[in-house]
Design an enzyme around this catalytic site. Structure first.
Site, PDB file in Angstrom:
ATOM      1  N   ASP B  11      -8.782 -11.631  20.763  1.00  0.00           N
ATOM      2  CA  ASP B  11      -9.958 -11.485  19.899  1.00  0.00           C
ATOM      3  C   ASP B  11      -9.443 -11.460  18.467  1.00  0.00           C
ATOM      4  O   ASP B  11      -8.247 -11.324  18.225  1.00  0.00           O
ATOM      5  CB  ASP B  11     -10.693 -10.173  20.235  1.00  0.00           C
ATOM      6  CG  ASP B  11     -11.897  -9.928  19.331  1.00  0.00           C
ATOM      7  OD1 ASP B  11     -12.552 -10.910  18.927  1.00  0.00           O
ATOM      8  OD2 ASP B  11     -12.191  -8.762  19.022  1.00  0.00           O
ATOM      9  N   SER B  12     -10.366 -11.533  17.523  1.00  0.00           N
ATOM     10  CA  SER B  12      -9.965 -11.430  16.119  1.00  0.00           C
ATOM     11  C   SER B  12      -9.518 -10.017  15.752  1.00  0.00           C
ATOM     12  O   SER B  12      -8.761  -9.840  14.810  1.00  0.00           O
ATOM     13  CB  SER B  12     -11.131 -11.839  15.217  1.00  0.00           C
ATOM     14  OG  SER B  12     -12.272 -11.066  15.512  1.00  0.00           O
ATOM     15  N   TYR B  43     -13.552 -13.369  12.488  1.00  0.00           N
ATOM     16  CA  TYR B  43     -13.808 -14.781  12.738  1.00  0.00           C
ATOM     17  C   TYR B  43     -15.284 -15.116  12.471  1.00  0.00           C
ATOM     18  O   TYR B  43     -15.625 -16.250  12.150  1.00  0.00           O
ATOM     19  CB  TYR B  43     -13.509 -15.137  14.201  1.00  0.00           C
ATOM     20  CG  TYR B  43     -12.047 -15.201  14.591  1.00  0.00           C
ATOM     21  CD1 TYR B  43     -11.014 -14.997  13.672  1.00  0.00           C
ATOM     22  CD2 TYR B  43     -11.689 -15.486  15.918  1.00  0.00           C
ATOM     23  CE1 TYR B  43      -9.678 -15.076  14.069  1.00  0.00           C
ATOM     24  CE2 TYR B  43     -10.363 -15.571  16.314  1.00  0.00           C
ATOM     25  CZ  TYR B  43      -9.354 -15.363  15.393  1.00  0.00           C
ATOM     26  OH  TYR B  43      -8.045 -15.443  15.789  1.00  0.00           O
ATOM     27  N   GLY B  44     -16.146 -14.124  12.613  1.00  0.00           N
ATOM     28  CA  GLY B  44     -17.605 -14.350  12.642  1.00  0.00           C
ATOM     29  C   GLY B  44     -18.172 -15.006  11.398  1.00  0.00           C
ATOM     30  O   GLY B  44     -19.208 -15.647  11.447  1.00  0.00           O
ATOM     31  N   CYS B  74     -14.011 -12.921  22.468  1.00  0.00           N
ATOM     32  CA  CYS B  74     -14.582 -13.015  21.125  1.00  0.00           C
ATOM     33  C   CYS B  74     -15.690 -14.042  21.214  1.00  0.00           C
ATOM     34  O   CYS B  74     -15.468 -15.175  21.644  1.00  0.00           O
ATOM     35  CB  CYS B  74     -13.485 -13.488  20.171  1.00  0.00           C
ATOM     36  SG  CYS B  74     -14.068 -14.024  18.551  1.00  0.00           S
ATOM     37  N   ASN B  75     -16.899 -13.640  20.831  1.00  0.00           N
ATOM     38  CA  ASN B  75     -18.034 -14.548  20.946  1.00  0.00           C
ATOM     39  C   ASN B  75     -17.896 -15.760  20.039  1.00  0.00           C
ATOM     40  O   ASN B  75     -18.191 -16.884  20.442  1.00  0.00           O
ATOM     41  CB  ASN B  75     -19.332 -13.801  20.631  1.00  0.00           C
ATOM     42  CG  ASN B  75     -19.801 -12.989  21.813  1.00  0.00           C
ATOM     43  OD1 ASN B  75     -20.475 -13.502  22.684  1.00  0.00           O
ATOM     44  ND2 ASN B  75     -19.399 -11.736  21.879  1.00  0.00           N
ATOM     45  N   THR B  76     -17.430 -15.537  18.815  1.00  0.00           N
ATOM     46  CA  THR B  76     -17.309 -16.642  17.876  1.00  0.00           C
ATOM     47  C   THR B  76     -16.336 -17.684  18.411  1.00  0.00           C
ATOM     48  O   THR B  76     -16.635 -18.881  18.428  1.00  0.00           O
ATOM     49  CB  THR B  76     -16.807 -16.119  16.519  1.00  0.00           C
ATOM     50  OG1 THR B  76     -17.633 -15.031  16.119  1.00  0.00           O
ATOM     51  CG2 THR B  76     -16.854 -17.192  15.465  1.00  0.00           C
ATOM     52  N   GLU B 153     -17.151   0.016  13.914  1.00  0.00           N
ATOM     53  CA  GLU B 153     -15.763   0.259  13.500  1.00  0.00           C
ATOM     54  C   GLU B 153     -15.639   1.543  12.683  1.00  0.00           C
ATOM     55  O   GLU B 153     -14.571   2.151  12.616  1.00  0.00           O
ATOM     56  CB  GLU B 153     -15.216  -0.944  12.726  1.00  0.00           C
ATOM     57  CG  GLU B 153     -15.161  -2.173  13.607  1.00  0.00           C
ATOM     58  CD  GLU B 153     -14.177  -3.231  13.143  1.00  0.00           C
ATOM     59  OE1 GLU B 153     -13.560  -3.071  12.076  1.00  0.00           O
ATOM     60  OE2 GLU B 153     -14.032  -4.231  13.868  1.00  0.00           O
ATOM     61  N   CYS B 185     -22.002  -9.756  21.219  1.00  0.00           N
ATOM     62  CA  CYS B 185     -20.860  -9.467  20.352  1.00  0.00           C
ATOM     63  C   CYS B 185     -20.056  -8.377  21.041  1.00  0.00           C
ATOM     64  O   CYS B 185     -20.635  -7.412  21.560  1.00  0.00           O
ATOM     65  CB  CYS B 185     -21.339  -8.981  18.980  1.00  0.00           C
ATOM     66  SG  CYS B 185     -20.021  -8.309  17.935  1.00  0.00           S
ATOM     67  N   THR B 186     -18.746  -8.535  21.058  1.00  0.00           N
ATOM     68  CA  THR B 186     -17.927  -7.594  21.831  1.00  0.00           C
ATOM     69  C   THR B 186     -17.978  -6.165  21.292  1.00  0.00           C
ATOM     70  O   THR B 186     -17.612  -5.233  22.000  1.00  0.00           O
ATOM     71  CB  THR B 186     -16.461  -8.068  21.881  1.00  0.00           C
ATOM     72  OG1 THR B 186     -16.015  -8.286  20.544  1.00  0.00           O
ATOM     73  CG2 THR B 186     -16.328  -9.342  22.682  1.00  0.00           C
ATOM     74  N   HIS B 187     -18.424  -6.006  20.050  1.00  0.00           N
ATOM     75  CA  HIS B 187     -18.558  -4.637  19.528  1.00  0.00           C
ATOM     76  C   HIS B 187     -19.784  -3.912  20.082  1.00  0.00           C
ATOM     77  O   HIS B 187     -19.850  -2.694  20.065  1.00  0.00           O
ATOM     78  CB  HIS B 187     -18.707  -4.659  17.999  1.00  0.00           C
ATOM     79  CG  HIS B 187     -17.440  -4.906  17.245  1.00  0.00           C
ATOM     80  ND1 HIS B 187     -16.775  -6.092  17.287  1.00  0.00           N
ATOM     81  CD2 HIS B 187     -16.722  -4.101  16.414  1.00  0.00           C
ATOM     82  CE1 HIS B 187     -15.703  -6.020  16.497  1.00  0.00           C
ATOM     83  NE2 HIS B 187     -15.647  -4.824  15.965  1.00  0.00           N
TER      84      HIS B 187
END
Lengths: 266, 266
Positions: B11-12, B43-44, B74-76, B153, B185-187
């Site tokens: 992931d980023s 990355y988004g 990572c979705n992006t 975050e 989104c992974t968050h």
């Protein structure tokens, strides 16, 4: 003639446009070149070594365009990269930290100053050091406000949620009887209204963008480097596709950004 | 034996740790290697070309360590880089979009699905396309929620301010009578409580991390690639200094992250 050259300004993204805007307001006869390192934004959460490398690559790009001065319109890069830029490049280099610190020292009658910024800027203690270099008696209180940048970029600088985030971050600082508050991040001038409402008129807000532009103006005048011929249009470069920079940056610059060019650096 | 190799996940930044956590929960006998491209996060907000290049560099790093499968957590990157990764690397490649889309289609009885994600993911329409590939009758409603990542975050996923931000972003979506909401989104799994409270029990939340881990588990089982020997410890790599990743990532991973190593990629 060196005086006829442009001033080069860089930041990791759109934030430095608040500095560019002040430069264009205080030095309307100058030609400005802006580089936003949008492929690598943000700098604030990255290591000092990484940021110093990025800053050198940005400075290299701008000096290759023949600028007469470099303005590091980014607190993180100013905190960690000024010495290496001054050593490596032959043009005058200006950061945003010393000008803001100097103004805060002037305003700190009760000897207490607050500084807000990104996590990286606050952790670097760069403002605290710059203030103590000028007056070691001053007590510096700091607070990191990581959500202010995304709020500003979302266009929510004056949204009630920004006010609540400010109360959450700054409650302790407001209790500290500070005389001046340094906006230690180039995004924060957009939050001036909310910060002014929160702290009230007894706390002077120090806008690093304004102070930096004034410092550059003075230094160029003293060195006889103010431009005499009519300036061409300002130029804007970014390291990723321009679309988002143009859209979000328009809010910072105050009018639509057009003709932004994508370049490779580093 | 290929089956005894680790699974590589990238992931980023820290977000993909929600996917790693689900993999470790659903596949406790597997060894996992995680790469967070923290020098280039996020990355988004970057262009598809740039993200595809970064993804290839991350995949190159992990395949050089001999992984048996790649998970693009990572979705992006899943939205823009899956085809090029599948073409270039010889191991099975899993993204987070198809599994989430498939689950949403199962749940969409009234044929209306909501998708939330970063600006980049929403603009790519990757979820809408993936859902329509499975069932073109489904109406997809989307909303970008750029502040959710910085809120997560900051550790404010369950803070009242996150609830207000959710109301601000999702008021229109809530009026649309959706049956399922894809957390694209992974968050966002960290915001499940606030999203569940906001949408109520009539909207099923689809956690792409859970669905992706289930997809990987099924595929490895079918290919006879499940590990048989006891696994070694999971390994964590980042491209910038590990300190922030360890601190913020701990919240995502659920326990302290130790021994994170910094590497150069690309």
């Amino acid at each position: 003639m060196v005086s006829e050259r442009a001033i080069g300004v860089f930041d990791s993204g759109v934030g430095g446009l608040t500095v560019l805007k002040e430069l264009s307001r205080q030095l309307p006869a100058e030609e400005l070149i802006y580089l936003g390192d949008t492929a690598r934004v943000p700098y604030g959460t990255k290591s000092a070594t990484t940021v110093a490398r990025y800053a050198q690559e940005a400075a290299q790009f701008l000096t290759a365009l023949g600028v007469k001065a470099l303005v590091v319109a980014c607190n993180t890069a100013s905190a960690v990269a000024l010495p290496v830029l001054e050593e490596r490049f032959r043009v005058p280099v200006f950061g945003v930290i010393k000008p803001g610190a100097a103004r805060a020292v002037q305003l700190a009658r009760g000897l207490r100053v607050g500084v807000i910024g990104t996590e990286g800027t606050i952790k670097s203690s760069a403002y605290t050091r710059a203030i103590h270099d000028l007056d070691p008696r001053i007590q510096v209180r700091t607070a990191a406000c990581p959500l202010f940048v995304p709020l500003a970029e979302e266009g929510w600088s004056e949204h009630p949620i920004a006010g609540q985030v400010a109360r959450e971050y700054l409650g302790d600082l407001a209790a500290e009887q500070i005389d001046a508050l340094v906006l230690g991040c180039t995004h924060y001038p957009l939050l001036k209204k909310i910060l002014g409402d929160f702290f009230g008129s007894s706390v002077a807000l120090v806008d690093s963008a304004e102070e930096t532009a004034a410092t550059v103006a003075r230094a160029l005048a003293e060195a006889g480097l103010l431009r005499r011929s009519p300036p061409g249009p300002h130029r804007f470069f970014v390291t990723d596709v321009p679309e988002r920079f143009e859209r979000v940056g328009g809010t910072f610059w105050g009018e639509p950004l057009v003709g932004v060019k994508q370049v490779e650096i580093g």
